[in-house]
Enzyme design. Structure first.
Site, PDB file in Angstrom:
ATOM      1  N   ARG A 101      85.319  63.118   6.922  1.00  0.00           N
ATOM      2  CA  ARG A 101      85.535  61.801   7.557  1.00  0.00           C
ATOM      3  C   ARG A 101      86.980  61.423   7.290  1.00  0.00           C
ATOM      4  NH1 ARG A 101      82.071  56.239   7.802  1.00  0.00           N
ATOM      5  NH2 ARG A 101      80.976  57.575   9.273  1.00  0.00           N
ATOM      6  N   HIS A 128      83.095  60.317  17.036  1.00  0.00           N
ATOM      7  CA  HIS A 128      82.040  60.275  16.004  1.00  0.00           C
ATOM      8  C   HIS A 128      80.825  61.037  16.573  1.00  0.00           C
ATOM      9  CE1 HIS A 128      79.815  59.172  12.591  1.00  0.00           C
ATOM     10  NE2 HIS A 128      79.663  57.868  12.772  1.00  0.00           N
ATOM     11  N   GLN A 131      77.063  60.795  15.278  1.00  0.00           N
ATOM     12  CA  GLN A 131      76.416  59.534  15.668  1.00  0.00           C
ATOM     13  C   GLN A 131      75.894  59.628  17.098  1.00  0.00           C
ATOM     14  OE1 GLN A 131      76.253  56.474  13.682  1.00  0.00           O
ATOM     15  NE2 GLN A 131      74.764  56.045  15.266  1.00  0.00           N
ATOM     16  N   ASP A 230      79.771  48.398  19.264  1.00  0.00           N
ATOM     17  CA  ASP A 230      80.311  48.861  17.984  1.00  0.00           C
ATOM     18  C   ASP A 230      81.072  47.683  17.386  1.00  0.00           C
ATOM     19  OD1 ASP A 230      81.375  50.406  15.905  1.00  0.00           O
ATOM     20  OD2 ASP A 230      82.909  51.376  17.158  1.00  0.00           O
ATOM     21  N   CYS A 270      75.935  51.609  16.307  1.00  0.00           N
ATOM     22  CA  CYS A 270      76.049  52.668  15.290  1.00  0.00           C
ATOM     23  C   CYS A 270      75.919  52.115  13.876  1.00  0.00           C
ATOM     24  CB  CYS A 270      77.378  53.403  15.467  1.00  0.00           C
ATOM     25  SG  CYS A 270      78.811  52.306  15.457  1.00  0.00           S
ATOM     26  N   ARG A 298      69.997  60.084  12.230  1.00  0.00           N
ATOM     27  CA  ARG A 298      71.187  60.796  11.743  1.00  0.00           C
ATOM     28  C   ARG A 298      70.751  61.945  10.843  1.00  0.00           C
ATOM     29  NH1 ARG A 298      76.069  58.016  11.367  1.00  0.00           N
ATOM     30  NH2 ARG A 298      76.839  60.067  10.756  1.00  0.00           N
TER      31      ARG A 298
HETATM   32  N1  NVA Z   1      84.239  52.301  15.080  1.00  0.00           N
HETATM   33  C1  NVA Z   1      83.699  52.229  13.736  1.00  0.00           C
HETATM   34  C2  NVA Z   1      82.494  53.099  13.605  1.00  0.00           C
HETATM   35  C3  NVA Z   1      81.810  53.016  12.266  1.00  0.00           C
HETATM   36  C4  NVA Z   1      80.639  53.942  12.166  1.00  0.00           C
HETATM   37  C5  NVA Z   1      84.783  52.622  12.750  1.00  0.00           C
HETATM   38  O1  NVA Z   1      85.497  53.599  12.992  1.00  0.00           O
HETATM   39  O2  NVA Z   1      84.943  51.936  11.726  1.00  0.00           O
HETATM   40  N1   CP Z   2      77.326  54.699  11.651  1.00  0.00           N
HETATM   41  C1   CP Z   2      77.980  55.216  10.598  1.00  0.00           C
HETATM   42  O1   CP Z   2      78.622  56.258  10.679  1.00  0.00           O
HETATM   43  O2   CP Z   2      77.821  54.508   9.457  1.00  0.00           O
HETATM   44  P1   CP Z   2      78.609  54.729   8.088  1.00  0.00           P
HETATM   45  O3   CP Z   2      80.029  54.288   8.320  1.00  0.00           O
HETATM   46  O4   CP Z   2      77.870  53.852   7.121  1.00  0.00           O
HETATM   47  O5   CP Z   2      78.545  56.167   7.707  1.00  0.00           O
END
Ligand code: NVA
Ligand code: CP
Length: 315
Positions: A101, A128, A131, A230, A270, A298
């Site tokens: 990540r 992502h 997801q 989101d 998400c 997930r």
């Molecule tokens: N768009 C959000 C998704 C979190 C799962 C982020 O990148 O923070």
């Molecule tokens: N939806 C998602 O990826 O959640 P987290 O940021 O908690 O992993």
């Protein structure tokens, strides 16, 4: 080496296989499994916070008989400037797979290029994909019913994506929709049209995506089978939070807006959610809100992704 950095790293038949396997994993949860990762260690390098991704991968690796090694970027030498390539080469000598990540999508591509073990994208600023596969699987479960064809259930369905239409979730849905044969209408503020990166990706892959951008939220939700949103301020955008909240206010998923989609439309997010910001609490309380099914799935879907990559790495 097969990696999973974007939705389209799986072909349509591979996707059908991942969904079928995820369904099996879900059905048989708690029973002794095939242990497809037995004797393996998978490392998770995270540069951003996470609840769902971290926990679902750690639990999933354990359930497949493997060991999960969580590495905060700042706790390893990567955080002190060791190169992405050397990190990938060194970890490839120890572990059987990597889940990453991070911010820049280019970083995960460099890591995958230098890695001799499978790499999975656990979120970048661009995409992502874990997801999206879990979300599509969740929608398909609802639409196909028990035993129904999950992939066929997605074809021709319409998604309405509201809010931040120029970041990872929107990009990933555009790419995912092209793989699943879905249509997507994105509604967001002027200036949030899907960006050049996703257009370049579609062009590079020679893919036709049935997507459409509008600044009118009502236009996007009309006839939608799935309403998706989101957060308005993603990880790394905290300094812009105030401005973004003001810009995106008209795109909040309110009960009134949700009611303008198809009468049996699903609501998805998400997560994490900010009730009262991008989504009204009444929508989260609606029985057609399936956010916790998405979160649970997930686990099942990522187990299927890891199983597919581990098998491919053995060949
Ligand atoms: N768009 C959000 C998704 C979190 C799962 C982020 O990148 O923070
Ligand atoms: N939806 C998602 O990826 O959640 P987290 O940021 O908690 O992993």
């Amino acid at each position: 080496m097969k990696h999973f950095l974007k939705e389209t790293d799986f072909t349509a038949p591979e996707l059908a296989e991942v969904f079928a396997r995820a369904r099996e994993f879900k059905r048989n949860r708690g029973r002794p499994g095939p242990g497809v990762l037995a004797g393996q260690t998978w490392a998770m390098i995270f540069s951003k916070s996470s609840t769902r991704t971290r926990v679902s991968f750690e639990v999933g690796i354990h359930e497949l008989g493997g060991h999960a090694l969580f590495l905060n970027r700042n706790d390893i030498q990567l955080g002190r400037g060791e190169s992405i390539e050397d990190t990938a080469r060194v970890l490839s000598r120890f572990v059987h797979g990597l889940i990453v990540r991070t911010h820049g999508h280019g970083d995960i591509m460099r890591l995958a290029d230098a890695s001799s073990v499978p790499v999975i994208n656990g979120l970048t600023d661009f995409l992502h994909p874990c997801q999206i596969l879990a979300d599509a699987f969740t929608a398909a479960e609802h639409w196909a019913g028990p035993g129904g064809d999950l992939v066929a259930a997605l074809k021709g369905r319409k998604i309405a994506f509201l809010g931040d239409t120029r970041f990872n979730m929107a990009n990933s849905w555009i790419l995912g929709a092209s793989l699943f044969g879905m249509k997507i209408s994105l509604a967001g503020p002027k200036g949030f049209e899907p960006g050049p990166e996703i257009q370049a990706q579609l062009k590079y892959e020679g893919r036709k995506a049935d997507y459409h951008f509008t600044t009118d939220p009502a236009e996007a939700v009309a006839g939608a089978d799935l309403v998706y949103t989101d957060v308005w301020t993603s990880m790394g955008q905290e300094e812009e939070a105030k401005k973004r909240v003001a810009q995106m206010k008209p795109y909040a998923v309110t009960a009134k807006l949700f009611a303008a989609a198809k009468p049996d439309a699903l609501f998805m997010h998400c997560l994490p959610a900010h009730p009262g910001e991008e989504v009204e609490q009444a929508v989260l309380d609606n029985p057609r809100c399936v956010i916790f099914d998405e979160a649970e799935n997930r686990l099942h879907v990522q187990k299927a992704i890891m199983a597919a990559l581990a098998e491919s790495a053995r060949k």
